[in-house]
Design a protein around this motif. Structure first.
Motif, PDB file in Angstrom:
ATOM      1  N   ARG A 242      -2.902   4.606   1.362  1.00  0.00           N
ATOM      2  CA  ARG A 242      -2.747   3.306   2.002  1.00  0.00           C
ATOM      3  C   ARG A 242      -4.015   2.496   1.738  1.00  0.00           C
ATOM      4  O   ARG A 242      -5.094   2.858   2.208  1.00  0.00           O
ATOM      5  CB  ARG A 242      -2.491   3.447   3.506  1.00  0.00           C
ATOM      6  CG  ARG A 242      -2.066   2.141   4.182  1.00  0.00           C
ATOM      7  CD  ARG A 242      -1.707   2.326   5.651  1.00  0.00           C
ATOM      8  NE  ARG A 242      -0.500   3.083   5.875  1.00  0.00           N
ATOM      9  CZ  ARG A 242       0.750   2.579   5.801  1.00  0.00           C
ATOM     10  NH1 ARG A 242       0.933   1.316   5.523  1.00  0.00           N
ATOM     11  NH2 ARG A 242       1.795   3.350   6.015  1.00  0.00           N
TER      12      ARG A 242
ATOM     13  N   ARG B 222       1.632   0.889  -0.452  1.00  0.00           N
ATOM     14  CA  ARG B 222       1.340   0.657   0.960  1.00  0.00           C
ATOM     15  C   ARG B 222      -0.053   0.052   1.137  1.00  0.00           C
ATOM     16  O   ARG B 222      -0.966   0.327   0.350  1.00  0.00           O
ATOM     17  CB  ARG B 222       1.400   1.968   1.736  1.00  0.00           C
ATOM     18  CG  ARG B 222       2.717   2.705   1.562  1.00  0.00           C
ATOM     19  CD  ARG B 222       2.803   3.888   2.484  1.00  0.00           C
ATOM     20  NE  ARG B 222       1.725   4.842   2.269  1.00  0.00           N
ATOM     21  CZ  ARG B 222       1.457   5.848   3.096  1.00  0.00           C
ATOM     22  NH1 ARG B 222       2.160   6.001   4.197  1.00  0.00           N
ATOM     23  NH2 ARG B 222       0.485   6.675   2.823  1.00  0.00           N
ATOM     24  N   CYS B 223      -0.192  -0.742   2.184  1.00  0.00           N
ATOM     25  CA  CYS B 223      -1.532  -1.235   2.508  1.00  0.00           C
ATOM     26  C   CYS B 223      -1.670  -1.401   4.018  1.00  0.00           C
ATOM     27  O   CYS B 223      -0.703  -1.262   4.765  1.00  0.00           O
ATOM     28  CB  CYS B 223      -1.817  -2.560   1.804  1.00  0.00           C
ATOM     29  SG  CYS B 223      -1.124  -4.020   2.621  1.00  0.00           S
ATOM     30  N   HIS B 224      -2.878  -1.652   4.438  1.00  0.00           N
ATOM     31  CA  HIS B 224      -3.163  -2.012   5.829  1.00  0.00           C
ATOM     32  C   HIS B 224      -3.963  -3.303   5.761  1.00  0.00           C
ATOM     33  O   HIS B 224      -5.099  -3.307   5.288  1.00  0.00           O
ATOM     34  CB  HIS B 224      -3.964  -0.894   6.517  1.00  0.00           C
ATOM     35  CG  HIS B 224      -4.284  -1.164   7.959  1.00  0.00           C
ATOM     36  ND1 HIS B 224      -3.534  -0.669   8.999  1.00  0.00           N
ATOM     37  CD2 HIS B 224      -5.267  -1.891   8.536  1.00  0.00           C
ATOM     38  CE1 HIS B 224      -4.051  -1.080  10.156  1.00  0.00           C
ATOM     39  NE2 HIS B 224      -5.115  -1.817   9.896  1.00  0.00           N
TER      40      HIS B 224
ATOM     41  N   ALA C  77       2.488  -1.320  10.005  1.00  0.00           N
ATOM     42  CA  ALA C  77       2.902  -0.941   8.650  1.00  0.00           C
ATOM     43  C   ALA C  77       3.873  -1.970   8.084  1.00  0.00           C
ATOM     44  O   ALA C  77       3.779  -2.362   6.911  1.00  0.00           O
ATOM     45  CB  ALA C  77       3.530   0.453   8.661  1.00  0.00           C
TER      46      ALA C  77
ATOM     47  N   ALA D 283       3.366  -4.369   4.939  1.00  0.00           N
ATOM     48  CA  ALA D 283       4.332  -4.357   3.833  1.00  0.00           C
ATOM     49  C   ALA D 283       4.808  -5.783   3.562  1.00  0.00           C
ATOM     50  O   ALA D 283       4.979  -6.184   2.406  1.00  0.00           O
ATOM     51  CB  ALA D 283       5.519  -3.453   4.179  1.00  0.00           C
TER      52      ALA D 283
ATOM     53  N   ALA E 132      10.902  -4.041   4.197  1.00  0.00           N
ATOM     54  CA  ALA E 132      10.012  -2.957   3.767  1.00  0.00           C
ATOM     55  C   ALA E 132      10.839  -1.798   3.210  1.00  0.00           C
ATOM     56  O   ALA E 132      10.514  -1.223   2.163  1.00  0.00           O
ATOM     57  CB  ALA E 132       9.139  -2.499   4.932  1.00  0.00           C
TER      58      ALA E 132
ATOM     59  N   GLY F  70      10.977  -0.564  -0.861  1.00  0.00           N
ATOM     60  CA  GLY F  70      10.774   0.814  -1.291  1.00  0.00           C
ATOM     61  C   GLY F  70      11.951   1.334  -2.106  1.00  0.00           C
ATOM     62  O   GLY F  70      11.779   1.953  -3.155  1.00  0.00           O
TER      63      GLY F  70
END
Length: 572
Positions: free
Chosen positions: A49, A71-73, A161, A165, A485, A489
């Motif tokens: 992440r 993924r990121c934050h 999350a 996203a 999201a 995916g």
DNA sequence: TCCGTGGTACTA
DNA sequence: AAACTAGTACCACGGA
């Protein structure tokens, strides 16, 4: 596994952290971010992440370098949620204050910022003297602590999350662009307005209407673009109108009404989506707007550039799939009422929604007589109607669905008291402003006048309508984020058609991808052979979003789906 | 000429 | 009949 990226005194640096925020090694100097990400990221399935201050500052560069991340934050977006959430017991605090400020958001739109990728020449500059990476890591740890402290931390984790996203998706949609046919758009404009004219020139069809309006109102100098002029002229002929709004003109029996309404319609089209708009916003067959996740307090997205959230139905036929491609247009049917059923646990309302048309289900259950009444009553419940048909129908809904209606009424009462309300996953409403509080205080003063009390009551009810709607709108926005999201995916997992095409690294040239999002509606641009699979993925993603928000509670989220060549074909 | 405000219309 | 949520963006107008 987190990988935090940021600037340090020595330059661009990455730091791996464990899921609890503890260091998983020493910070490492990164020469080229693209190369570093490429060496680590295994999109679409990845355990990493990425953590950064602002997705809009970092991610576009990666996309241009042909990279996507799974993924990121996004610290800026997550900070805003955690700062306001009533579920958080240990508030996120400390830091330089930059996490709360609007400066970050403004920064984000700035294209420049070469420094992010190559800091060599910048070391020693004042604004880089602080060690930004350390501050970034600290902020992540503060946020992790805030999450841990929260009531129902699982919901909040999901929300953060999904919000992050969303930030990735927003950048990707801007990068990919909405497929736009200038030729179709120009033909439509020419048919409606007449041949193309330059800026400041009234197109022929509007000029004809303007003459008719002036003649009918016997005012040869009247400017039909000036509401004041038009209102004065109308009044002079004895018309009883208070404004020149279209709905009010429609009530009026006067020969000027048809040409005036037609003029206003064309004028709006020319101003909002005319040739100037096309020149400003369409390049190489794509309309690229900037989406702003978290731009609305309810968690809905805002946007800037080209009015992408107000694309009128008139010009939607210009949204065209590329040759050999299709647009899969999907919208969630009656999203907000269904979300309300889930929020309140109202099984009767949920079962009214077991079909594709929830309003028909409400009629079938005997709550109201017609589909239109069901819709009006439901909107009244969610917006807080106080008068008119909507307010009259509402009590019938309250009898049939007491739990659902009680839920929004409770939110309204809380807002009237100045309290905060919270979405399904943990986004809280803002507190009322100082002006609102002052108005309320004045009304409870012993010397308060009846006018003070009236004003206080009115502003309390206004705020109550806002919080009433907040619980539904913000939770619906969460459903939509989860939907997208999941969708992103699943689309990324579709095997690529031809990886030898250009932009092969990102997949936007040869694989299905999101190109449009509008609150409860998405468009996926896809090679024709994948269209049916995309439609199935959209449905499955909607089911998953429902389960993420409401678990096993039996509320359905059916979609209206169309596989089309242009957006105008999709029923809106 | 610039800037803030009001009016209007479009979206969910 | 025109109030009842959240936005963006245009234009005319009037004051600095």
């Amino acid at each position: 596994m987190f990988i935090v990226v940021g600037r340090a005194q020595s330059g661009l640096t990455a730091h791996r952290l464990n899921d609890d925020g503890s260091a998983a090694g020493d910070p490492e100097r990164v020469g080229d971010l693209g190369a570093f990400v490429r060496s680590v990221e295994t999109f679409p399935a990845s355990e990493v992440r990425w953590v950064w201050d602002d997705t809009a500052r970092w991610y576009p560069r990666l996309l241009e370098a042909g990279l996507r991340v799974a993924r990121c934050h996004d610290l800026r977006l997550c900070h805003a949620i955690l700062r306001d959430s009533a579920r958080v017991n240990a508030p996120v605090e400390g830091g330089a204050g930059a996490w709360s400020s609007a400066e970050q958001a403004d920064d984000a739109s700035g294209a420049g910022d070469e420094a992010l990728f190559d800091l060599g020449d910048d070391v020693g500059r004042d604004d880089l003297a602080t060690d930004r990476l350390t501050e970034t890591v600290d902020e992540l740890r503060r946020q992790l602590a805030a999450i841990t402290s929260a009531d129902e931390p699982g919901g909040l984790r999901l929300l953060l999350a999904a919000e992050s996203a969303g930030a990735l998706i927003a950048a990707e949609m801007r990068f990919a662009g909405l497929p736009w046919s200038s030729a179709v758009h120009d033909t439509a404009l020419t048919e409606l307005l007449g041949p193309r004219v330059g800026p400041g020139v009234r197109p022929q069809r509007m000029e004809v209407l303007a003459s008719a309006i002036r003649a009918t109102l016997e005012d040869p100098l009247l400017n039909p673009d000036s509401p004041q002029d038009v209102l004065r002229a109308l009044r002079r002929t004895g018309a009883m109108v208070d404004s020149t709004r279209a709905w009010e003109l429609r009530e009026l029996d006067h020969p000027v009404v048809p040409p005036l309404l037609e003029y206003k319609k064309l004028s709006r089209l020319l101003a909002a989506n005319g040739w100037a708009w096309m020149d400003a916003w369409v390049r190489d067959g794509r309309f690229r707007a900037e989406y702003l996740p978290g731009g609305v307090v309810t968690g809905r997205w805002a946007a800037r550039g080209g009015g992408v959230l107000q694309l009128p139905k008139q010009v939607r036929s210009a949204v065209r799939a590329d040759p050999g491609w299709k647009l899969v247009v999907a919208d969630a049917a009656q999203l907000e009422p269904r979300v309300l059923a889930g929020l309140s646990g109202d099984t009767a309302m949920a079962s009214a929604g077991h079909g594709v048309d929830m309003y028909a289900g409400i009629v079938a259950a005997g709550a109201v007589d017609t589909r239109q009444h069901a819709k009006i009553a439901m909107l009244g419940a969610m917006y807080g109607a106080t008068s008119g048909e909507s307010a009259r129908l509402m009590p019938r809904l309250a009898r049939a669905y007491p739990r659902a209606i009680a839920y929004v009424e409770t939110a309204a009462r809380a807002g009237e008291r100045g309290e905060v309300v919270t979405s399904r996953l943990g986004r809280s409403s803002p507190r009322p402003g100082e002006g609102w509080l002052k108005t309320q205080r004045q009304a409870s003063d012993p010397d308060a006048t009846p006018a003070d009390e009236r004003r206080a009551r009115s502003s309390a009810r206004d705020w109550g309508r806002f919080t009433r709607n907040f619980v539904v709108q913000s939770s619906a926005a969460e459903w939509a984020l989860c939907w997208m999201a999941e969708l992103r995916g699943a689309l990324a997992a579709i095997p690529r058609t031809d990886a030898s095409l250009g932009l092969a690294g990102t997949g936007f040239a040869d694989a299905p991808h999101l190109v449009y999002f509008l609150h409860d509606e998405v468009i996926v641009h896809t090679p024709e052979e994948h269209a049916d699979r995309v439609a199935a993925i959209l449905e499955e993603s909607a089911r998953r979003a429902g389960r993420l928000l409401f678990g096993e509670f039996p509320v359905d989220f059916p979609l209206g789906i169309g596989v089309v060549d242009h957006y105008g074909e999709a029923k809106g």
